[in-house]
Design a protein around this motif. Structure first.
Motif, PDB file in Angstrom:
ATOM      1  N   ARG A  54       0.832  -1.205   0.000  1.00 50.77           N
ATOM      2  CA  ARG A  54       0.000   0.000   0.000  1.00 50.77           C
ATOM      3  C   ARG A  54       0.869   1.258   0.000  1.00 50.77           C
ATOM      4  NH1 ARG A  54      -5.684   0.828   1.799  1.00 50.77           N
ATOM      5  NH2 ARG A  54      -5.945   3.080   1.760  1.00 50.77           N
ATOM      6  N   GLU A  58       0.609   4.169  -2.764  1.00 49.66           N
ATOM      7  CA  GLU A  58       0.322   5.561  -2.417  1.00 49.66           C
ATOM      8  C   GLU A  58       1.376   6.501  -2.991  1.00 49.66           C
ATOM      9  OE1 GLU A  58      -2.452   6.804  -1.116  1.00 49.66           O
ATOM     10  OE2 GLU A  58      -3.187   4.733  -1.239  1.00 49.66           O
ATOM     11  N   ARG A  61       0.318   6.845  -6.599  1.00 49.54           N
ATOM     12  CA  ARG A  61      -0.890   7.669  -6.707  1.00 49.54           C
ATOM     13  C   ARG A  61      -0.575   9.146  -6.519  1.00 49.54           C
ATOM     14  NH1 ARG A  61      -4.949   7.001  -2.916  1.00 49.54           N
ATOM     15  NH2 ARG A  61      -6.412   7.909  -4.424  1.00 49.54           N
ATOM     16  N   LYS A  62       0.350   9.444  -5.611  1.00 48.25           N
ATOM     17  CA  LYS A  62       0.728  10.832  -5.375  1.00 48.25           C
ATOM     18  C   LYS A  62       1.397  11.427  -6.612  1.00 48.25           C
ATOM     19  CE  LYS A  62       3.236  13.773  -2.091  1.00 48.25           C
ATOM     20  NZ  LYS A  62       4.081  13.794  -0.863  1.00 48.25           N
ATOM     21  N   LYS A 190      -9.623   3.090   3.475  1.00 41.42           N
ATOM     22  CA  LYS A 190      -8.424   3.610   4.116  1.00 41.42           C
ATOM     23  C   LYS A 190      -7.755   2.470   4.878  1.00 41.42           C
ATOM     24  CE  LYS A 190     -10.452   8.212   4.808  1.00 41.42           C
ATOM     25  NZ  LYS A 190     -10.914   9.192   5.815  1.00 41.42           N
TER      26      LYS A 190
END
Length: 605
Positions: A54, A58, A61-62, A190
């Motif tokens: 994850r 992330e 994705r950022k 989340k």
């Protein structure tokens, strides 16, 4: 008419499109693929692996913020266009409309009275997005050369959806614009929401789902950037993790199986408009009419004007609803919890037990289910536990004794115990095993109920806690049922009650209840074996309204079995982009990892 769509590149928070070098992104992607392709973590390390995967996702994705393709306006703006498109293509549009039902989301509302079994909805093949339409699209060249796309129709549908979404003049734009921009599948949870599931029976499937989705994304990102057959795909300039997560969730929550045009086999499809129907308990009322070449749905019950029209998705557990559909169904008559059982190979009587089980068509190690209703165990699990608890003399009797072959047929019949001692052992085992599983949870059912009463609980947290509570309630019922049965048979033994004897005419009676109860155990489909793998295809013919032959369709039957050769091909293809791992330790990169479950370790638990 609804608001016309305009495809745009989403802007980043700074107001400018995010910029990241292709080399930097490829390094992130390679790291993600290597992490997701490594050997399965040791027991107890799955959560740690999830956090690491994850974290990498992330970061990606950022870097990709602002690069996803989105539509202006809200989803509701496009429902009028959806209905107009459906009418133009000869779908039924009379008698219902799309309506927001609050906590249930959007669904179909009756605009007139509809009678039970009335044919009220039909969708012609040309409106469906299928594996075949994908092959005939811009995705075709890559499909013809990639083994994963060829083996996994659900992956193909996800990319078909992405390619058509990126094409502003696509035939399916009215449908695609009407789809949710985000979903409530665990891929959108989340980290702290997923963490609430630790200790539950469902958590491993959710962790596998995330890992496999990340692995697929990394593999296809590299493929799109490097494969010549992908050079004309609209995804080449922008293919984000959020794009893939959206496509995966769209397919997971909507895909179904329909027959090919000649009716010789089944294929996967997205069915516009029909997939707006929400779920309730009942029976499958949708089929495929080969003569008119269209999907048809009859009313599950009488509906008055302005009532919501429901369909039955299939006999899914709440874990499956949460993982694959993104909701918890409160009154689920088919809820169940998976339980892994196996006879230890090191046990002295292993060979004899395995042989008796084999004659009954049951593996020595498999995944069963504890059900929310009575009895909590199926005929197959009853048969397994009876053999599991047999003494050497009892095993010999079922292998070599008088009428040994006939006795095999009674193993799943609750009316014919092996012995009172055997019944006491098996129900003691069930009582104890369920109680032990309950101890793995960090909260009690009462504590979960208190949490659910908090008004500020997030939607995803509420769903997770409802699922966690439902699992415990099933285990509590199973343990209580085991105790009651144990006490009952202890009394039988104490009273010296004679064992019921079966006649030759009784051997085909497997259970006391159920539609297929009179079939011998070895002739029935062992639905719970490898329950964590694929759902079997409903391929039998079905007469709808007594007129035309249709294929019965089930929202549950949305995954295709993958043969071993295909698995090897898929893993080989993934190996070409990932680090090498030991043979057999990979998880297949499959959207149907929504049902992944490793084979249980063969131990006597």
């Amino acid at each position: 008419m609804g608001k016309k769509s305009r495809v745009k590149t989403q802007k980043s928070g700074s107001g400018a499109t995010a910029v990241v070098s292709s080399k930097e992104m490829m390094n992130f992607i390679s790291e993600l693929l290597q992490k997701c392709s490594s050997a399965a973590p040791s027991a107890g390390k799955e959560w740690e692996e999830y956090i690491q995967i994850r974290g990498l996702v992330e970061k990606i994705r950022k870097k990709q913020k602002g690069l996803s393709i989105v539509f202006e306006g809200s989803r509701e703006d496009y429902f009028t266009d959806l209905m107009s498109w459906a009418e133009e293509n000869n779908a039924s549009c009379d008698g219902f409309m799309v309506t927001n039902f609050g906590t249930e989301g959007y669904g179909l509302r009756a605009t007139r009275d509809i009678k039970a079994e009335e044919l009220f909805l039909w969708i012609p093949r040309k409106m469906l997005m299928t594996v075949e339409s994908a092959q005939n699209s811009v995705l075709g060249p890559l499909y013809s050369q990639d083994r994963i796309l060829q083996a996994m129709g659900n992956v193909t549908l996800a990319f078909h959806l992405l390619c058509e979404r990126a094409d502003p003049v696509s035939f399916w734009q009215p449908y695609i614009r009407s789809l949710p921009q985000e979903y409530d599948t665990p891929l959108y949870y989340k980290q702290e929401e997923v963490e609430l599931l630790l200790g539950t029976q469902a958590v491993q499937d959710i962790l596998n789902q995330y890992k496999n989705t990340a692995r697929q994304y990394a593999y296809f990102y590299k493929l799109i950037q490097t494969h010549p057959a992908a050079s004309k795909l609209p995804l080449k300039d922008s293919f984000t993790f959020d794009d893939y997560r959206w496509a995966v969730s769209s397919v997971m929550t909507r895909q179904n199986q329909i027959p090919t045009e000649d009716g010789s086999r089944v294929t996967l499809a997205l069915i516009p408009l029909w997939d707006m129907c929400n779920h309730t308990n009942g029976l499958i009322t949708t089929g495929y009419n080969l003569e008119d070449d269209r999907c048809e749905c009859v009313a599950l019950q009488d509906y008055k004007e302005n009532e919501q029209i429901y369909i039955f998705y299939g006999t899914r557990s709440n874990a499956e609803f949460v993982i694959h559909n993104g909701f918890f169904f409160q009154d689920n008559a088919h809820d169940r919890v998976k339980i892994k059982l196996g006879v230890s190979k090191s046990e002295r009587l292993y060979a004899m037990k395995a042989e008796v089980l084999a004659r009954a068509g049951i593996p020595a190690s498999c995944i069963f289910a504890l059900h929310c209703n009575e009895p909590p165990i199926s005929a197959q699990l009853l048969a397994f536990l009876r053999v599991f608890c047999m003494t050497e003399e009892e095993l010999k009797d079922y292998l070599l004794g008088d009428r040994a072959i006939n006795k095999i047929f009674t193993l799943g019949n609750s009316e014919f115990p092996v012995s009172w001692e055997n019944e006491i052992k098996l129900w003691t085992f069930l009582e104890t095993r369920a109680a032990l599983l309950l101890k793995t949870y960090k909260t009690t059912s009462e504590e979960d109920q208190s949490l659910l009463e908090k008004p500020d609980l997030s939607l995803h947290s509420r769903v997770v806690i409802q699922l966690r509570q439902a699992e415990k309630q099933i285990l509590e019922k199973a343990s209580a049922s085991g105790r009651a049965k144990r006490l009952h048979f202890e009394k039988k033994l104490e009273e010296g009650a004679p064992l019921p004897r079966y006649e030759e005419s009784d051997i085909a009676l497997l259970e006391n209840t159920g539609a297929d109860a009179k079939l011998p155990i070895i002739l029935r489909k062992l639905e719970e074996v490898e329950e964590g793998q694929e759902i079997q295809v409903e391929e039998h013919s079905h007469l709808l309204n007594g007129e035309k032959v249709l294929y019965e369709m089930d929202m549950e039957a949305n995954r295709q079995p993958v043969q071993e050769k295909v698995r090897k091909d898929v893993n080989s293809a993934l190996d070409s982009f990932g680090s090498s791992t030991e043979k057999g330790q990979r998880e297949t990169a499959d959207l149907s990892a929504i049902r992944t479950e490793d084979n249980p370790k063969e131990n006597s638990e």
